[in-house]
Design a protein around this motif. Structure first.
Motif, mmCIF file in Angstrom:
data_model
loop_
_atom_site.group_PDB
_atom_site.id
_atom_site.type_symbol
_atom_site.label_atom_id
_atom_site.label_comp_id
_atom_site.label_asym_id
_atom_site.label_seq_id
_atom_site.Cartn_x
_atom_site.Cartn_y
_atom_site.Cartn_z
ATOM 1 N N TYR A 29 0.822 -1.208 0.000
ATOM 2 C CA TYR A 29 0.000 0.000 0.000
ATOM 3 C C TYR A 29 0.858 1.260 0.000
ATOM 4 N N PHE A 30 1.981 1.210 0.742
ATOM 5 C CA PHE A 30 2.855 2.381 0.773
ATOM 6 C C PHE A 30 3.461 2.636 -0.597
ATOM 7 N N ALA A 31 3.873 1.569 -1.290
ATOM 8 C CA ALA A 31 4.433 1.716 -2.635
ATOM 9 C C ALA A 31 3.392 2.287 -3.597
ATOM 10 N N MET A 32 2.151 1.848 -3.445
ATOM 11 C CA MET A 32 1.092 2.369 -4.303
ATOM 12 C C MET A 32 0.848 3.855 -4.016
ATOM 13 N N PHE A 33 0.882 4.219 -2.725
ATOM 14 C CA PHE A 33 0.705 5.620 -2.343
ATOM 15 C C PHE A 33 1.812 6.486 -2.935
ATOM 16 N N MET A 34 3.063 5.999 -2.834
ATOM 17 C CA MET A 34 4.189 6.748 -3.381
ATOM 18 C C MET A 34 4.067 6.901 -4.893
ATOM 19 N N LEU A 35 3.613 5.850 -5.566
ATOM 20 C CA LEU A 35 3.469 5.912 -7.016
ATOM 21 C C LEU A 35 2.424 6.955 -7.414
ATOM 22 N N VAL A 36 1.323 7.009 -6.673
ATOM 23 C CA VAL A 36 0.275 7.993 -6.970
ATOM 24 C C VAL A 36 0.813 9.414 -6.787
ATOM 25 N N ILE A 37 1.512 9.656 -5.674
ATOM 26 C CA ILE A 37 2.080 10.983 -5.420
ATOM 27 C C ILE A 37 3.108 11.338 -6.491
ATOM 28 N N LEU A 38 3.906 10.352 -6.894
ATOM 29 C CA LEU A 38 4.906 10.576 -7.933
ATOM 30 C C LEU A 38 4.253 10.976 -9.248
ATOM 31 N N LEU A 39 3.217 10.252 -9.646
ATOM 32 C CA LEU A 39 2.532 10.536 -10.913
ATOM 33 C C LEU A 39 1.820 11.887 -10.872
ATOM 34 N N VAL A 40 1.179 12.196 -9.752
ATOM 35 C CA VAL A 40 0.447 13.460 -9.650
ATOM 36 C C VAL A 40 1.405 14.643 -9.676
ATOM 37 N N SER A 41 2.464 14.584 -8.880
ATOM 38 C CA SER A 41 3.425 15.697 -8.836
ATOM 39 C C SER A 41 4.136 15.848 -10.180
ATOM 40 N N GLY A 42 4.489 14.722 -10.819
ATOM 41 C CA GLY A 42 5.135 14.794 -12.120
ATOM 42 C C GLY A 42 4.218 15.358 -13.187
ATOM 43 N N ALA A 43 2.922 14.979 -13.138
ATOM 44 C CA ALA A 43 1.964 15.480 -14.120
ATOM 45 C C ALA A 43 1.759 16.988 -13.971
ATOM 46 N N ILE A 44 1.688 17.463 -12.717
ATOM 47 C CA ILE A 44 1.511 18.907 -12.482
ATOM 48 C C ILE A 44 2.729 19.677 -12.979
ATOM 49 N N TRP A 45 3.912 19.177 -12.688
ATOM 50 C CA TRP A 45 5.139 19.848 -13.118
ATOM 51 C C TRP A 45 5.202 19.887 -14.647
ATOM 52 N N LEU A 46 4.909 18.766 -15.297
ATOM 53 C CA LEU A 46 4.950 18.713 -16.759
ATOM 54 C C LEU A 46 3.887 19.628 -17.366
ATOM 55 N N LEU A 47 2.692 19.637 -16.796
ATOM 56 C CA LEU A 47 1.624 20.494 -17.300
ATOM 57 C C LEU A 47 2.003 21.965 -17.180
ATOM 58 N N ASP A 48 2.695 22.299 -16.096
ATOM 59 C CA ASP A 48 3.122 23.688 -15.916
ATOM 60 C C ASP A 48 4.161 24.077 -16.972
ATOM 61 N N ILE A 49 5.088 23.181 -17.255
ATOM 62 C CA ILE A 49 6.124 23.474 -18.248
ATOM 63 C C ILE A 49 5.521 23.658 -19.639
ATOM 64 N N VAL A 50 4.566 22.800 -19.996
ATOM 65 C CA VAL A 50 4.013 22.792 -21.350
ATOM 66 C C VAL A 50 2.927 23.849 -21.554
ATOM 67 N N VAL A 51 2.086 24.048 -20.540
ATOM 68 C CA VAL A 51 0.901 24.896 -20.745
ATOM 69 C C VAL A 51 0.807 26.051 -19.757
ATOM 70 N N LEU A 52 0.744 25.763 -18.478
ATOM 71 C CA LEU A 52 0.380 26.761 -17.469
ATOM 72 C C LEU A 52 1.354 27.928 -17.396
ATOM 73 N N ARG A 53 2.645 27.654 -17.455
ATOM 74 C CA ARG A 53 3.644 28.716 -17.335
ATOM 75 C C ARG A 53 3.522 29.716 -18.482
ATOM 76 N N LYS A 54 3.295 29.210 -19.679
ATOM 77 C CA LYS A 54 3.153 30.101 -20.837
ATOM 78 C C LYS A 54 1.920 30.996 -20.698
ATOM 79 N N LYS A 55 0.832 30.447 -20.168
ATOM 80 C CA LYS A 55 -0.370 31.243 -19.969
ATOM 81 C C LYS A 55 -0.152 32.337 -18.936
ATOM 82 N N ARG A 56 0.559 32.012 -17.856
ATOM 83 C CA ARG A 56 0.822 33.023 -16.823
ATOM 84 C C ARG A 56 1.683 34.148 -17.379
ATOM 85 N N GLN A 57 2.707 33.772 -18.138
ATOM 86 C CA GLN A 57 3.607 34.784 -18.700
ATOM 87 C C GLN A 57 2.898 35.652 -19.727
ATOM 88 N N ALA A 58 1.952 35.071 -20.449
ATOM 89 C CA ALA A 58 1.246 35.839 -21.473
ATOM 90 C C ALA A 58 0.252 36.831 -20.872
#
Length: 271
Positions: A2-31
């Motif tokens: 269960y702990f490994a599954m929890f870590m995997l979920v946190i890893l995927l969520v944090s990585g997805a947010i970071w990637l989304l910010d690099i690709v989309v969100l950061r450009k919108k804020r700067q614009a």
């Protein structure tokens, strides 16, 4: 698990947010703003947590994982309260959570102290010693282990006293001092110690332990392992719940890295 599954979920969520910010969100804020714009709190947390969680998840999944010994079933080799390290790649690199081997490296050897998912409930991790390999013929009668017709040698060392928690007639737990025989046993290339008590264990009818007590020889199926605790008469192991499947293997225990009550055990290798 269960702990490994929890870590995997946190890893995927944090990585997805970071990637989304690099690709989309950061450009919108700067614009929509002039000059530098501070990252939102959730992006800052994701950028901070993702590398750390990725490192920890990788180490725990493929290299080494810590465990705590909860009971005395592996005495005298391991004591309740020992904190141990388990080699995660000895038995092959495995897909996290699914536990499927994607890069085979090795197989359990007779005498290994190994961690595995408890067959009746894979969410629980157990630790025992490998006694029988696939194809081995196991006998255990009158406290004597025989593998493939060869009697496993036992040499008496000395009496061993320890406190055992038992339930009295009211159902309350209490500590009782018991004395066992401390013996040296040779399993393959591994020489280790076991405890044997002057009692006769009882097993459910038809269980491996019951069949062994009746003098039956048990053959370990392919892809399975026969596990026993070093505290031979105080261990729930393959005699109770059957074989350990290869798909449930976690790794080989090799090192005691801490014990709050017995500091002299720190740094001991597990054999």
């Amino acid at each position: 698990m269960y702990f490994a599954m929890f870590m995997l979920v946190i890893l995927l969520v944090s990585g997805a947010i970071w990637l989304l910010d690099i690709v989309v969100l950061r450009k919108k804020r700067q614009a929509s703003a002039l000059g530098e714009v501070a990252d939102p709190w959730y992006v800052e947390y994701s950028k901070s947590f993702f590398p750390v969680i990725l490192l920890v998840f990788t180490v725990r999944s493929f290299i080494v994982e810590p465990f705590k010994i909860p009971s005395g079933s592996m005495m005298p080799t391991l004591l309740a309260g020992d904190y141990i390290l388990v080699n995660k790649f000895t038995y092959g690199l495995r897909v996290p959570i699914l536990n499927k081997v994607f890069y085979p490296i090795g197989q359990p050897q007779r005498g290994d102290v190994f961690v595995f998912h408890y067959p009746p409930d894979p969410s629980i991790d157990y630790i025992k010693r490998v006694v029988g390999l696939p194809g081995d013929k196991i006998e255990y009668h009158d406290k004597q282990l025989t593998i493939n017709g060869q009697v496993v040698s036992l040499d008496f060392i000395k009496p061993y006293q320890y406190a055992l928690n038992v339930n009295d007639e009211t159902g309350d737990a209490r500590a009782v001092d018991v004395t066992a025989s401390r013996l040296s046993e040779q399993l393959g290339a591994v020489k280790h110690e076991v405890l044997v008590h002057d009692i006769m264990n009882q097993y459910a009818p038809g269980s491996p332990g019951d069949r062994l007590m009746q003098g039956e020889t048990i053959t370990v199926p392919e892809g399975q392992y026969f596990a026993m605790g070093d505290n031979r008469d105080n261990s729930s192991d393959s005699r109770v719940w059957g074989f350990v499947s290869e798909q449930y293997l976690v790794g080989r225990a090799f090192f005691i890295w801490f014990n709050f009550d017995q500091w002299h055990r720190i740094g001991q290798s597990i054999g």
